[in-house]
Design a protein around this motif. Structure first.
Motif, PDB file in Angstrom:
ATOM      1  N   VAL A   1       0.858  -1.194   0.000  1.00 28.02           N
ATOM      2  CA  VAL A   1       0.000   0.000   0.000  1.00 28.02           C
ATOM      3  C   VAL A   1       0.889   1.238   0.000  1.00 28.02           C
ATOM      4  O   VAL A   1       1.922   1.278   0.674  1.00 28.02           O
TER       5      VAL A   1
ATOM      6  N   GLY B   1      -2.325   3.869   1.933  1.00 30.70           N
ATOM      7  CA  GLY B   1      -3.279   3.631   0.854  1.00 30.70           C
ATOM      8  C   GLY B   1      -3.434   4.857  -0.029  1.00 30.70           C
ATOM      9  O   GLY B   1      -4.447   5.023  -0.704  1.00 30.70           O
TER      10      GLY B   1
ATOM     11  N   TRP C   1      -5.379  -2.082   8.240  1.00 26.32           N
ATOM     12  CA  TRP C   1      -5.381  -2.724   6.914  1.00 26.32           C
ATOM     13  C   TRP C   1      -6.712  -3.399   6.596  1.00 26.32           C
ATOM     14  O   TRP C   1      -6.878  -3.890   5.485  1.00 26.32           O
TER      15      TRP C   1
ATOM     16  N   PHE D   1      -8.004  -2.029   3.482  1.00 24.62           N
ATOM     17  CA  PHE D   1      -7.347  -2.335   2.188  1.00 24.62           C
ATOM     18  C   PHE D   1      -7.745  -3.711   1.665  1.00 24.62           C
ATOM     19  O   PHE D   1      -7.261  -4.124   0.625  1.00 24.62           O
TER      20      PHE D   1
END
Ligand code: AMP
Ligand code: MN
Ligand code: MN
Ligand code: MN
Length: 282
Positions: free
Chosen positions: A65, A85, A278, A281
């Motif tokens: 990321v 991200g 995360w 993501f």
């Protein structure tokens, strides 16, 4: 089924593009060899290493990321906000980072002048020699120069004796503001995370204000498991994450094989009661 918190994610480290000593490619190799399966390179105020980091991670088969660690001035102190991200081509973020980096050259000359006052000459050129990216000359590069000069035996001692507030080589500096920083990260599609909260010298009332303001601006995460925290602080900031509804992040803050106490991917996993940053993501 393995829990999402059990992922070996390392979402904080530095390359030669800021104040680390390894290339993005070498960091990717090292992270993967140490078991990292989700990685982010978070150079200070700079996205120049992102394409290389992503390509290197992809070549190994490690999820990546986009990341950055932004220098912010809040209530008269420097704090760091990590953006994860993020799209490294986003114009708002790129322009914000350009402005944030802008004062580093002038500050470096002032640091060198201050060190000359205590008899250490040639520090500007000396530090620049250690900087892989001349737009990103940092105190770390001065620290490496002072070690090379034999002034101190390691970078930690240089910081303690020369480069922090109250010491001869310290120069106050105004970085980005918190609201702008969170806004740039959000505009670039990323999530904003407070880096190593245990390192700041605020009162607990000020820390509460920081969490509240950060949330108001749209910040969503806090580093809990970081190379800067003690095991006690993992507990403390885990509780803060729960109290404020922050997602939790994990990152070594690795800079260099010799200087850094914590290697990529080697910290304890995130406690399973916390929501990993995360999760956004996946
Ligand atoms: P700068 O952005 O130029 O102010 O440099 C900040 C960097 O200096 C941090 O990202 C760390 O890598 C490093 N640093 C700050 N404090 C210390 C310390 N006490 N010991 C070692 N490195 C430090
Ligand atoms: Mn650093
Ligand atoms: Mn930091
Ligand atoms: Mn860092």
């Amino acid at each position: 089924m393995t829990r999402i918190s059990d992922l070996n994610a390392d979402l904080h480290c530095h390359s030669v593009v800021s104040d680390g000593t390894l290339t993005p490619e070498d960091l990717a190799q090292r992270a993967y060899a140490n078991g990292v399966r989700l990685w982010s390179l978070t150079d200070h105020d700079e996205l120049g290493g992102q394409e290389r980091a992503r390509a290197a991670a992809q070549a190994i088969g490690m999820a990546y990321v986009g990341g950055v660690e932004i220098s912010v001035t809040w209530m008269g102190q420097t704090i760091h906000i990590v953006g994860l991200g993020i799209d490294e081509k986003n114009p708002a973020l790129l322009e914000g980072l350009r402005l944030t980096r802008d004062g580093r050259g002038k500050r470096a000359r002032q640091i060198a002048d201050a060190l000359a006052q205590v008899g250490i000459d040639g520090a500007y050129e000396g530090a620049l020699h250690f900087a892989g990216n001349h737009d990103l000359i940092s105190r770390t590069h001065f620290a490496r120069f002072l070690v090379e000069r034999g002034v101190c035996r390691n970078t930690e001692t240089v910081f303690q004796n020369y480069l922090v507030e109250g010491k001869p080589g310290f120069v106050p500096h105004q970085w980005a503001n918190l609201e702008d920083t969170v806004s740039w990260i959000k505009q670039a599609g990323g999530v904003a995370v407070i880096a190593h909260p245990g390192r700041y010298d605020f009162t607990s009332t000020q820390m509460d204000q920081l969490y509240e303001r950060f949330k108001d601006f749209g910040g969503v995460g806090i580093e809990v498991i970081t190379g800067s925290h003690s095991p006690d602080q993992y507990q403390t900031y885990g509780k803060i994450a729960e109290k404020y509804g922050f997602m939790a992040s994990r990152g070594s803050d690795f800079h260099d094989p010799k200087e850094s106490h914590i290697d990529l991917g080697t910290l304890p996993l995130l406690p399973s009661n916390l929501t990993p940053v995360w999760s956004v993501f996946h």
